[in-house]
Design a protein around this motif. Sequence first.
Motif, short mmCIF file in Angstrom:
data_model
loop_
_atom_site.label_atom_id
_atom_site.label_comp_id
_atom_site.label_asym_id
_atom_site.label_seq_id
_atom_site.Cartn_x
_atom_site.Cartn_y
_atom_site.Cartn_z
N VAL A 2 31.30 51.99 26.51
CA VAL A 2 30.61 51.72 27.76
C VAL A 2 30.76 52.89 28.73
N GLY A 6 28.10 55.56 31.33
CA GLY A 6 28.34 56.12 32.66
C GLY A 6 28.25 57.63 32.68
N GLY A 62 28.60 51.45 41.56
CA GLY A 62 29.66 51.44 40.56
C GLY A 62 31.00 50.94 41.06
N LEU A 65 32.06 47.53 39.76
CA LEU A 65 32.46 47.63 38.36
C LEU A 65 33.87 48.19 38.23
N GLY A 72 35.76 39.47 31.63
CA GLY A 72 34.95 40.58 31.12
C GLY A 72 35.13 41.88 31.86
N SER A 73 36.04 41.94 32.83
CA SER A 73 36.19 43.17 33.60
C SER A 73 36.76 44.32 32.76
N LEU A 75 35.75 45.25 30.02
CA LEU A 75 34.62 45.94 29.40
C LEU A 75 33.85 46.76 30.43
N ARG A 76 33.75 46.26 31.67
CA ARG A 76 32.97 46.94 32.70
C ARG A 76 33.75 48.00 33.46
N ARG A 77 35.05 47.87 33.53
CA ARG A 77 35.87 48.79 34.33
C ARG A 77 35.72 50.25 33.88
N LEU A 79 33.19 51.80 32.66
CA LEU A 79 31.90 52.27 33.16
C LEU A 79 31.99 52.58 34.65
N GLY A 80 32.59 51.69 35.42
CA GLY A 80 32.72 51.90 36.86
C GLY A 80 33.60 53.09 37.19
#
Length: 130
Positions: A2, A6, A62, A65, A72-73, A75-77, A79-80
């Motif tokens: 992920v 970014g 961002g 994120l 689910g954070s 997985l997104r962290r 990217l942010g």
Amino acid sequence: MVAIIGIVLLIGIVKKNGIMMVDFALEGEREHGKNATEAIYEACLLRFRPIMMTTMAALLGGLPLALGSGFGSELRRPLGIAMVGGLLLSQVLTLYTTPVIYVFFDNLAHRSAQQSNRAEAADGEVAGPA
């Protein structure tokens, strides 16, 4: 994986910002007869707000994120973090290095043109009239 998304986003934004400054500087050189230093300086001043607006929109988008927690954070962290950290660093580098590189390559082109003119003049003198 992920975070790679970014990084691709980051590359696109940085590339767009650099192209925007260089395009505006080339227009200033061609249409207004400015030298490279004046043209890139004016381009930096006039394109600063649009560049900052684009960067800040992506950066602020961002932040949730990067700072979010919950389901689910994990997985997104990444990217942010890639977006926010990359945009902060690349924005500073873009705003400082693009004008320097633009002026450097303009000076290099002028030196190259002068050397080729000297070489042509030397060849003309050697051949001389018959």
